[in-house]
Design a protein around this motif. Sequence first.
Motif, PDB file in Angstrom:
ATOM      1  N   PHE A  10       0.852  -1.183   0.000  1.00 41.14           N
ATOM      2  CA  PHE A  10       0.000   0.000   0.000  1.00 41.14           C
ATOM      3  C   PHE A  10       0.891   1.238   0.000  1.00 41.14           C
ATOM      4  CE2 PHE A  10      -2.219   3.410   2.227  1.00 41.14           C
ATOM      5  CZ  PHE A  10      -3.381   3.484   1.476  1.00 41.14           C
ATOM      6  N   ILE A  11       0.554   2.229  -0.809  1.00 41.72           N
ATOM      7  CA  ILE A  11       1.300   3.487  -0.852  1.00 41.72           C
ATOM      8  C   ILE A  11       0.360   4.602  -0.415  1.00 41.72           C
ATOM      9  CG2 ILE A  11       2.492   5.163  -2.315  1.00 41.72           C
ATOM     10  CD1 ILE A  11       3.265   2.814  -4.150  1.00 41.72           C
ATOM     11  N   PRO A  12       0.598   5.211   0.758  1.00 39.79           N
ATOM     12  CA  PRO A  12      -0.283   6.299   1.191  1.00 39.79           C
ATOM     13  C   PRO A  12      -0.143   7.523   0.292  1.00 39.79           C
ATOM     14  CG  PRO A  12       1.466   5.919   2.796  1.00 39.79           C
ATOM     15  CD  PRO A  12       1.642   4.914   1.708  1.00 39.79           C
ATOM     16  N   VAL A  13      -1.259   8.181   0.053  1.00 46.33           N
ATOM     17  CA  VAL A  13      -1.333   9.364  -0.790  1.00 46.33           C
ATOM     18  C   VAL A  13      -1.642  10.565   0.104  1.00 46.33           C
ATOM     19  CG1 VAL A  13      -2.616  10.402  -2.700  1.00 46.33           C
ATOM     20  CG2 VAL A  13      -2.108   7.970  -2.741  1.00 46.33           C
ATOM     21  N   ARG A  14      -1.103  11.723  -0.248  1.00 48.48           N
ATOM     22  CA  ARG A  14      -1.332  12.957   0.528  1.00 48.48           C
ATOM     23  C   ARG A  14      -2.494  13.711  -0.117  1.00 48.48           C
ATOM     24  NH1 ARG A  14       4.873  14.226  -0.306  1.00 48.48           N
ATOM     25  NH2 ARG A  14       4.042  13.798  -2.355  1.00 48.48           N
ATOM     26  N   ILE A  15      -3.595  13.838   0.643  1.00 45.45           N
ATOM     27  CA  ILE A  15      -4.839  14.363   0.096  1.00 45.45           C
ATOM     28  C   ILE A  15      -5.259  15.638   0.824  1.00 45.45           C
ATOM     29  CG2 ILE A  15      -7.271  13.855  -0.343  1.00 45.45           C
ATOM     30  CD1 ILE A  15      -6.483  10.851  -0.304  1.00 45.45           C
ATOM     31  N   ALA A  16      -5.592  16.671   0.050  1.00 44.36           N
ATOM     32  CA  ALA A  16      -6.145  17.903   0.593  1.00 44.36           C
ATOM     33  C   ALA A  16      -7.654  17.886   0.372  1.00 44.36           C
ATOM     34  CB  ALA A  16      -5.527  19.116  -0.096  1.00 44.36           C
ATOM     35  N   VAL A  17      -8.398  18.364   1.359  1.00 46.53           N
ATOM     36  CA  VAL A  17      -9.863  18.395   1.291  1.00 46.53           C
ATOM     37  C   VAL A  17     -10.322  19.845   1.360  1.00 46.53           C
ATOM     38  CG1 VAL A  17     -12.008  17.729   2.456  1.00 46.53           C
ATOM     39  CG2 VAL A  17     -10.096  16.098   2.313  1.00 46.53           C
ATOM     40  N   LEU A  18     -11.122  20.229   0.374  1.00 49.93           N
ATOM     41  CA  LEU A  18     -11.662  21.591   0.298  1.00 49.93           C
ATOM     42  C   LEU A  18     -13.179  21.525   0.314  1.00 49.93           C
ATOM     43  CD1 LEU A  18     -11.358  24.652  -0.187  1.00 49.93           C
ATOM     44  CD2 LEU A  18     -11.367  24.147  -2.644  1.00 49.93           C
ATOM     45  N   THR A  19     -13.777  22.195   1.286  1.00 47.42           N
ATOM     46  CA  THR A  19     -15.227  22.324   1.325  1.00 47.42           C
ATOM     47  C   THR A  19     -15.587  23.687   0.756  1.00 47.42           C
ATOM     48  OG1 THR A  19     -15.419  20.877   3.236  1.00 47.42           O
ATOM     49  CG2 THR A  19     -17.264  22.380   2.824  1.00 47.42           C
ATOM     50  N   VAL A  20     -16.521  23.690  -0.179  1.00 49.04           N
ATOM     51  CA  VAL A  20     -16.987  24.936  -0.788  1.00 49.04           C
ATOM     52  C   VAL A  20     -18.414  25.174  -0.310  1.00 49.04           C
ATOM     53  CG1 VAL A  20     -17.484  26.149  -2.926  1.00 49.04           C
ATOM     54  CG2 VAL A  20     -15.501  24.610  -2.792  1.00 49.04           C
ATOM     55  N   SER A  21     -18.593  26.248   0.466  1.00 51.04           N
ATOM     56  CA  SER A  21     -19.909  26.525   1.034  1.00 51.04           C
ATOM     57  C   SER A  21     -19.964  27.957   1.545  1.00 51.04           C
ATOM     58  CB  SER A  21     -20.195  25.560   2.186  1.00 51.04           C
ATOM     59  OG  SER A  21     -21.403  25.895   2.833  1.00 51.04           O
ATOM     60  N   ASP A  22     -21.115  28.578   1.377  1.00 50.06           N
ATOM     61  CA  ASP A  22     -21.342  29.901   1.954  1.00 50.06           C
ATOM     62  C   ASP A  22     -21.837  29.803   3.393  1.00 50.06           C
ATOM     63  OD1 ASP A  22     -20.607  31.214  -0.370  1.00 50.06           O
ATOM     64  OD2 ASP A  22     -22.658  31.399  -1.108  1.00 50.06           O
ATOM     65  N   THR A  23     -22.173  28.596   3.840  1.00 45.22           N
ATOM     66  CA  THR A  23     -22.787  28.439   5.161  1.00 45.22           C
ATOM     67  C   THR A  23     -22.013  27.543   6.119  1.00 45.22           C
ATOM     68  OG1 THR A  23     -24.148  26.589   4.381  1.00 45.22           O
ATOM     69  CG2 THR A  23     -25.094  28.808   4.196  1.00 45.22           C
ATOM     70  N   ARG A  24     -21.143  26.705   5.650  1.00 46.90           N
ATOM     71  CA  ARG A  24     -20.447  25.749   6.518  1.00 46.90           C
ATOM     72  C   ARG A  24     -19.217  26.360   7.176  1.00 46.90           C
ATOM     73  NH1 ARG A  24     -24.446  23.021   7.139  1.00 46.90           N
ATOM     74  NH2 ARG A  24     -25.085  21.501   5.596  1.00 46.90           N
ATOM     75  N   GLN A  25     -18.970  25.855   8.390  1.00 46.96           N
ATOM     76  CA  GLN A  25     -17.747  26.182   9.124  1.00 46.96           C
ATOM     77  C   GLN A  25     -17.155  24.862   9.599  1.00 46.96           C
ATOM     78  OE1 GLN A  25     -19.121  28.804  12.187  1.00 46.96           O
ATOM     79  NE2 GLN A  25     -19.499  30.486  10.780  1.00 46.96           N
TER      80      GLN A  25
END
Length: 180
Positions: A10-25
């Motif tokens: 298994f090779i771990p991958v470096r992942i960025a997560v972006l939430t796009v929302s006008d209401t979420r925090q």
Amino acid sequence: MSRIDETRDFIPVRIAVLTVSDTRQAADDRSGDVLVARLQEAGHHLAARDILRDDRDAIAQKLRDWCADPEVDVVISTGGTGLTGRDVTVEAHRDVYEKEIDAFGTVFTLLSMEKIGTSAVQSRATGGVAQGTYLFALPGSPGACKDAWDGILAKQLDYRHRPCNFVEIFPRLEEHRRRK
């Protein structure tokens, strides 16, 4: 048929997560939380996480910044893929893509049809590549994030997945730049 080849590491991958929302925090970002939990449970690394408002230029700039970051292999965004006037994530992704992964949206739609029927036509999930980084735009619901991760990304981001996967072609994503 697709399968996991246990003879490969298994090779771990470096992942960025972006939430796009006008209401979420951060406190109520359920879709982002789903993606982070699933990628970490799979053995991958969370490289970065952010929340941005529905602003095409800001989203595209964040994607470009992460594509330029050698510590980010994959970017997964959630939100802004619908049909309303504020939904601009797909356009921002396409502003950045060098190549689109056309079948990603198709396969996501097929998976969604099993769960939500013809409502799946309202999603514009997309995938692409830029600067050697994979980019995926998913709908903003936790269920859609689960479906995309479990049905597509968990397999394609696992080097052991056969007959092929995204990880094994990482070294070749920018081969056109080396030929010069």
